[in-house]
Design a protein around this motif. Structure first.
Motif, short mmCIF file in Angstrom:
data_model
loop_
_atom_site.label_atom_id
_atom_site.label_comp_id
_atom_site.label_asym_id
_atom_site.label_seq_id
_atom_site.Cartn_x
_atom_site.Cartn_y
_atom_site.Cartn_z
N ARG A 79 0.82 -1.22 0.00
CA ARG A 79 0.00 0.00 0.00
C ARG A 79 0.84 1.26 0.00
O ARG A 79 0.55 2.23 -0.69
N PHE A 80 1.92 1.29 0.81
CA PHE A 80 2.75 2.48 0.95
C PHE A 80 4.10 2.25 0.29
O PHE A 80 4.67 1.17 0.42
N GLU A 81 4.61 3.26 -0.37
CA GLU A 81 5.91 3.15 -1.06
C GLU A 81 6.76 4.36 -0.70
O GLU A 81 6.59 5.45 -1.28
N PRO A 82 7.67 4.27 0.27
CA PRO A 82 8.52 5.41 0.64
C PRO A 82 9.38 5.88 -0.55
O PRO A 82 9.99 5.06 -1.24
N ALA A 83 9.40 7.16 -0.78
CA ALA A 83 10.22 7.78 -1.84
C ALA A 83 10.01 7.12 -3.19
O ALA A 83 10.95 6.94 -3.96
N ALA A 227 -1.81 -2.62 -4.51
CA ALA A 227 -0.66 -1.77 -4.80
C ALA A 227 -1.02 -0.63 -5.73
O ALA A 227 -0.54 0.47 -5.58
N GLY A 228 -1.88 -0.88 -6.76
CA GLY A 228 -2.09 0.14 -7.75
C GLY A 228 -3.04 1.23 -7.32
O GLY A 228 -2.74 2.40 -7.39
N ALA A 229 -4.23 0.85 -6.86
CA ALA A 229 -5.23 1.85 -6.47
C ALA A 229 -6.05 1.26 -5.35
O ALA A 229 -7.09 0.68 -5.56
N PRO A 230 -5.62 1.36 -4.13
CA PRO A 230 -6.31 0.73 -3.02
C PRO A 230 -7.73 1.24 -2.87
O PRO A 230 -8.00 2.42 -3.06
N ALA A 231 -8.66 0.37 -2.51
CA ALA A 231 -10.06 0.72 -2.40
C ALA A 231 -10.35 1.48 -1.12
O ALA A 231 -11.40 2.07 -0.97
N VAL A 232 -9.49 1.45 -0.17
CA VAL A 232 -9.69 2.17 1.08
C VAL A 232 -8.51 3.07 1.33
O VAL A 232 -7.44 2.91 0.76
N ALA A 233 -8.70 4.02 2.23
CA ALA A 233 -7.61 4.94 2.56
C ALA A 233 -6.52 4.21 3.30
O ALA A 233 -6.74 3.20 3.96
N GLY A 234 -5.29 4.78 3.18
CA GLY A 234 -4.17 4.16 3.88
C GLY A 234 -4.38 4.15 5.38
O GLY A 234 -3.92 3.23 6.07
N ARG A 235 -5.09 5.15 5.89
CA ARG A 235 -5.35 5.19 7.34
C ARG A 235 -6.10 3.94 7.79
O ARG A 235 -5.82 3.39 8.86
N ASP A 237 -5.97 0.99 6.44
CA ASP A 237 -5.04 -0.15 6.41
C ASP A 237 -4.18 -0.18 7.67
O ASP A 237 -3.96 -1.25 8.25
N VAL A 238 -3.71 0.99 8.09
CA VAL A 238 -2.89 1.05 9.30
C VAL A 238 -3.70 0.62 10.52
O VAL A 238 -3.25 -0.15 11.36
N LEU A 239 -4.94 1.13 10.61
CA LEU A 239 -5.80 0.73 11.72
C LEU A 239 -6.09 -0.76 11.70
O LEU A 239 -6.14 -1.42 12.75
N GLY A 240 -6.28 -1.31 10.50
CA GLY A 240 -6.52 -2.74 10.39
C GLY A 240 -5.33 -3.55 10.86
O GLY A 240 -5.48 -4.55 11.58
N PHE A 241 -4.14 -3.11 10.47
CA PHE A 241 -2.94 -3.82 10.92
C PHE A 241 -2.78 -3.74 12.43
O PHE A 241 -2.46 -4.73 13.09
N LEU A 242 -3.03 -2.55 13.01
CA LEU A 242 -2.90 -2.40 14.46
C LEU A 242 -3.93 -3.27 15.19
O LEU A 242 -3.64 -3.83 16.25
N ALA A 243 -5.11 -3.40 14.61
CA ALA A 243 -6.12 -4.26 15.23
C ALA A 243 -5.68 -5.72 15.21
O ALA A 243 -5.85 -6.45 16.20
N VAL A 244 -5.11 -6.16 14.09
CA VAL A 244 -4.62 -7.54 14.01
C VAL A 244 -3.47 -7.74 14.99
O VAL A 244 -3.36 -8.78 15.66
N LEU A 245 -2.58 -6.74 15.08
CA LEU A 245 -1.47 -6.82 16.02
C LEU A 245 -1.99 -6.93 17.46
O LEU A 245 -1.45 -7.70 18.27
N ALA A 246 -3.04 -6.19 17.78
CA ALA A 246 -3.63 -6.29 19.12
C ALA A 246 -4.20 -7.68 19.35
O ALA A 246 -4.09 -8.22 20.46
#
Length: 544
Positions: A79-83, A227-235, A237-246
């Protein structure tokens, strides 16, 4: 995933561009293999010479857990690509993870595993952190390699990748054991070795920044989620990952506070009636608690991902599972290297402790000669795949992997000294030296040769198989999931292997490792037509 089988694939001479891609893949394989050994077999050597018992070392193989869960955060790397504008796709993550690995290895070098109370736990946590970054590093390398190579180059490309990471393991495993041998080698300490490896990762970051070719940015497409055009905002995705991590954290706490006492209450009285020593009884209880914890944590994490709408992860998984035979392939991926993983899970403590080989002898034979033989096996496997095709290569190399496990059984039961010894002369190559001539056991040399050649061939075919299953727009997510399943044996077998080896003895343990390889071969025979549909011609387009 290609939908139709091909007949008699056509081959052409490699171009200069193809050779360049192959060189890049080999270099990235080296960068991947360096930290892998430092959280795997090289770490086992450090723990062995520090005086830890085999069962404890087996449980500490769980520091590799991030390799089995990396698909949970791989979507964020899709989803995210630094630089991305400056470096293109994937390269920003390469630089970040390589620099983070350098810092993590320096931190590990500052802690002694057999130090004061709490030192082992701190050391293990640092090793888990390094494994987490290393697993993330592998996610990027796997995705970069799969995106870089056209389908027709993936067989040979996977061989070059294996060659690169095995060469790195020669450095961080074999040469490191020679460097740390106080009598025959250089007499370095393990912390010094880890600091040198940190410097090597910093150099790798510089190479990734300056020399690797850019991958083009994928154009957005309507309906994509990834990767190309995510259907949801990156925010989200981050919240989803944090929820799984929890959810994973809840599973860890439940394992410690609920399942471990429950396993002790159920198994403790029964084990106490047997002849196992108390420390080994405790390891069996820990193993039962671990399995209960997994049975609770994995469904919880899956439910949490859906509830938190972690759509980049779920979208990549849905796309994979829409393919024919997707679920069966996952089971096959777990099983194919399971017998091999079982045999080599504790091979270093076996050779050092049970067989009483010296550190320099194991370093030279198992970690240097053996790994170069693995490279030879991987390259031979890649060449043979051009003629055999994917399915026949998987079957032939899988049989060779299984049979090679019997070599360790023979070594444990009869082998040491049976084939005499070969005198390895002293040498000094500047970066590594052997102070005096060292006898190398002929039986050890024969067993390691067969095992590493067969393992290199099997790994080359297996990586080509994994690349054939991924879709370009979800490369990081899907390859991370597939390779995470592939690492289940390497990581999760460790605790069982340590307890089982101490319970039934090494000869019986290696017989078990051979039998464990049979289900994968039976399954491969059954899936023959489905696997053959992954074959591609040289002119096949990239799957996106």
């Amino acid at each position: 995933m290609p939908a139709a089988p091909s007949s008699a694939p056509t081959r052409s001479r490699p171009t200069a561009a193809a050779l360049h891609r192959g060189l890049v893949v080999a270099v990235l394989g080296f960068a991947s293999g360096l930290p892998l050994a430092l959280t795997g077999q090289a770490l086992q050597v450090w723990l062995s010479v520090s005086g830890l018992d085999v069962a404890t070392i087996g449980f500490l193989s769980l520091v590799g857990l991030p390799y089995t869960f990396k698909f949970l955060w791989a979507p964020l790397m899709d989803r995210f690509e630094p630089a991305v504008g400056l470096l293109g796709r994937r390269r920003g993550w390469l630089v970040i993870t390589q620099l983070a690995l350098a810092g993590g290895l320096v931190a590990m070098a500052a802690v002694t595993p057999n130090g004061p109370p709490g030192a082992l736990q701190a050391f293990a946590l640092l090793a888990v952190a390094v494994a987490f970054v290393s697993a993330s590093h592998d996610v990027v390398i796997d995705a970069y390699r799969t995106d870089l190579l056209p389908p027709a180059e993936r067989g040979l490309g996977s061989s070059l990748n294996v060659a690169g990471y095995r060469a790195a393991m020669v450095v961080s495993g074999g040469l490191a054991m020679i460097w740390t041998d106080p009598v025959q080698g250089g007499g370095l300490t393990w912390p010094q070795v880890y600091r040198w490896m940190a410097l090597a990762m910093a150099v790798a970051a510089g190479l990734s920044l300056l020399l690797l070719p850019k991958l083009p940015v994928l154009a957005p497409r309507a309906g994509d989620a990834g990767a190309g055009a995510p259907a949801v905002a990156g925010r989200q995705d981050v919240l989803g990952f944090l929820a799984v991590l929890a959810a994973v954290a809840v599973g860890y706490v439940a394992t410690q506070q609920v399942f471990t006492p429950a396993a002790g209450a159920v198994l403790g009285p029964w084990l106490a009636t047997g002849s196992l020593p108390a420390p080994l009884q405790a390891r069996w209880i820990d193993l039962a608690a671990l399995l209960l914890g997994l049975g609770f944590t994995l469904p919880l994490a899956a439910w949490t991902a859906r509830a938190a709408r972690f759509d980049t992860l779920l979208g990549g998984l849905r796309a994979y599972f829409s393919q024919p035979g997707a679920g069966l392939f996952l089971l096959f991926i777990v099983l194919y290297k399971l017998g091999d993983a079982f045999a080599i899970a504790l091979v270093t403590p076996f050779l050092l402790k049970a067989m009483a080989f010296s550190s320099a002898e194991v370093g030279v034979v198992n970690k240097v000669l053996g790994l170069w033989l693995t490279i030879a096996g991987a390259l031979a496997g890649g060449v043979l795949m051009l003629r055999l095709g994917l399915w026949r290569a998987l079957m032939l190399f899988g049989v060779l992997q299984m049979v090679s496990n019997l070599g360790y059984w023979w070594l444990a039961a009869y082998g040491k000294g049976t084939l005499g010894a070969v005198l390895l002369p002293a040498f000094d190559w500047g970066f590594v030296a052997l102070k005096q001539a060292t006898p190398v056991d002929g039986s050890l040399l024969a067993v390691i040769a067969v095992d590493n050649i067969a393992g290199g061939m099997g790994t080359a075919a297996f990586l080509a198989f994994l690349m054939g299953l991924t879709q370009q727009r979800f490369t990081a997510t899907q390859f991370a999931m597939l390779s995470a399943f592939a690492s289940v044996g390497r990581v999760w077998v460790g605790p069982l292997a340590g307890v089982l080896a101490e319970s039934i003895g090494w000869p019986a343990f290696f017989i078990v490792s051979t039998v464990v390889a049979l289900p994968a071969l039976a399954m491969l025979w059954w899936l023959r037509a489905t696997v053959q549909r992954l074959e591609v011609t040289a002119s096949a387009p990239l799957d996106d």
